[in-house]
Design a protein around this motif. Sequence first.
Motif, PDB file in Angstrom:
ATOM      1  N   ALA A 177       1.101  43.499  40.317  1.00  0.00           N
ATOM      2  CA  ALA A 177       1.847  43.853  41.528  1.00  0.00           C
ATOM      3  C   ALA A 177       3.318  43.506  41.385  1.00  0.00           C
ATOM      4  O   ALA A 177       3.694  42.532  40.736  1.00  0.00           O
ATOM      5  N   GLU A 178       4.183  44.320  42.017  1.00  0.00           N
ATOM      6  CA  GLU A 178       5.614  44.035  42.007  1.00  0.00           C
ATOM      7  C   GLU A 178       5.947  42.921  42.999  1.00  0.00           C
ATOM      8  O   GLU A 178       5.282  42.777  44.030  1.00  0.00           O
ATOM      9  N   VAL A 179       6.950  42.160  42.659  1.00  0.00           N
ATOM     10  CA  VAL A 179       7.372  41.032  43.491  1.00  0.00           C
ATOM     11  C   VAL A 179       8.813  41.268  43.938  1.00  0.00           C
ATOM     12  O   VAL A 179       9.732  41.272  43.126  1.00  0.00           O
ATOM     13  N   ARG A 180       8.983  41.453  45.246  1.00  0.00           N
ATOM     14  CA  ARG A 180      10.321  41.672  45.809  1.00  0.00           C
ATOM     15  C   ARG A 180      10.794  40.507  46.673  1.00  0.00           C
ATOM     16  O   ARG A 180      11.978  40.385  46.953  1.00  0.00           O
ATOM     17  N   LYS A 181       9.856  39.672  47.109  1.00  0.00           N
ATOM     18  CA  LYS A 181      10.215  38.505  47.901  1.00  0.00           C
ATOM     19  C   LYS A 181       9.346  37.323  47.469  1.00  0.00           C
ATOM     20  O   LYS A 181       8.126  37.444  47.408  1.00  0.00           O
TER      21      LYS A 181
END
Length: 390
Positions: free
Chosen positions: A39-43
């Motif tokens: 999964a991408e992590v933006r925060k």
Amino acid sequence: MTSPAPTLAEVMALLDEWYPPHTADGWDAVGLVYGDPAAEVRKVMFAVDPVQSVAEEAAGWGADLLVVHHPLFLKPVHGVPATTPKGRTLATLAAAGCALLTAHTNADQAIGGVSESLALALGLTDLAPLVPAATSAAATGYDKLTVYVPSEHAEDLRRALAAAGAGRLGDYEAASFSSPGEGRFRPLPGATPRIGRVGDLEIVDEVRVECLLPRRLRGRVIAALLATHPYEEPAYDVVELAPLGPAALTGTGRVGAVEPTTLAGFAERVAAALPATAAGIRVAGDPERPVTRVALCGGAGDFLLDQLATSDADVYLTSDLRHHPASEFLDKGGPALIDVPHWAAEWTWLPVVARRLREALCEDPEQDRGRDLPATRVSTLVTDPWTLRL
């Protein structure tokens, strides 16, 4: 144009590099608790305790990852129903799509970890571990090998040692030092020399070869030496080295210097540097005692009291001290004591790791250009269990 946000796996790789999970105590539970590594992590949010209020803050902010110091599940469980406090915390994070990762005792000892962050927050300089992690760690220590070999065989021996893992430091391999010399020996009856004859004194042009090797590879490197060296009984020695590089700076707690002050003055500095809590700060000792050297341990550090009773530190700062151990410690005439709230001491690490993560993921830290960088947030919720002091 920015590139995609980093994945959870990429963020985990950085945290694992800084705070290696294998350095955690055997009883500890660290690493990824929940989440998809792809999964991408933006925060990313950072907190000390994985409790319901923190989970709600992370979910409300839209965090993709919550990094905590204390484990959610320190003991094995067979289920996590939302009818339990820990189950509700995990359910809140899962419903918000927020991963959970723990860095506990692996973060305590590390460079840039909990105890070091606490020491720097209090203004300590010339830091060193109270208990160096690498002092007796064969897995991380280094040896220096010195061997003497006929000049014409030196290159073959250097290659064999390098192939066995000697001479590897950081981004370099096959590193060694050579110096010419003269070897002398007399083979005795029963010997089968490759060079010289039994009973005759032999003089040989030799090379002294020196190289470093990971201590864990000592057996393999010595076996390569014996298999390659032309002598029946080659001369060599192995010296265990003091910790090298960053390994020398890791370990339990920290000790360092502060500008000359008194115990009362240093306690005031501590109170100003740590986030406020209802529990406050406790001090044991003469308030006018001079203080120039401070020992500390983030979290519960009473296990170091016996070791520090004869220390040259003027004060020992830690958390969760109990009456009898503290009283007996003071009776020995060693350092004064400062007891600080557990949560407040470990909170000092959160801004450090948040800044470190952002800088590591940023190709241009000054301009924030390159990647779609994750936003970071340090929770300021006071999760210290004590809420009132009368």
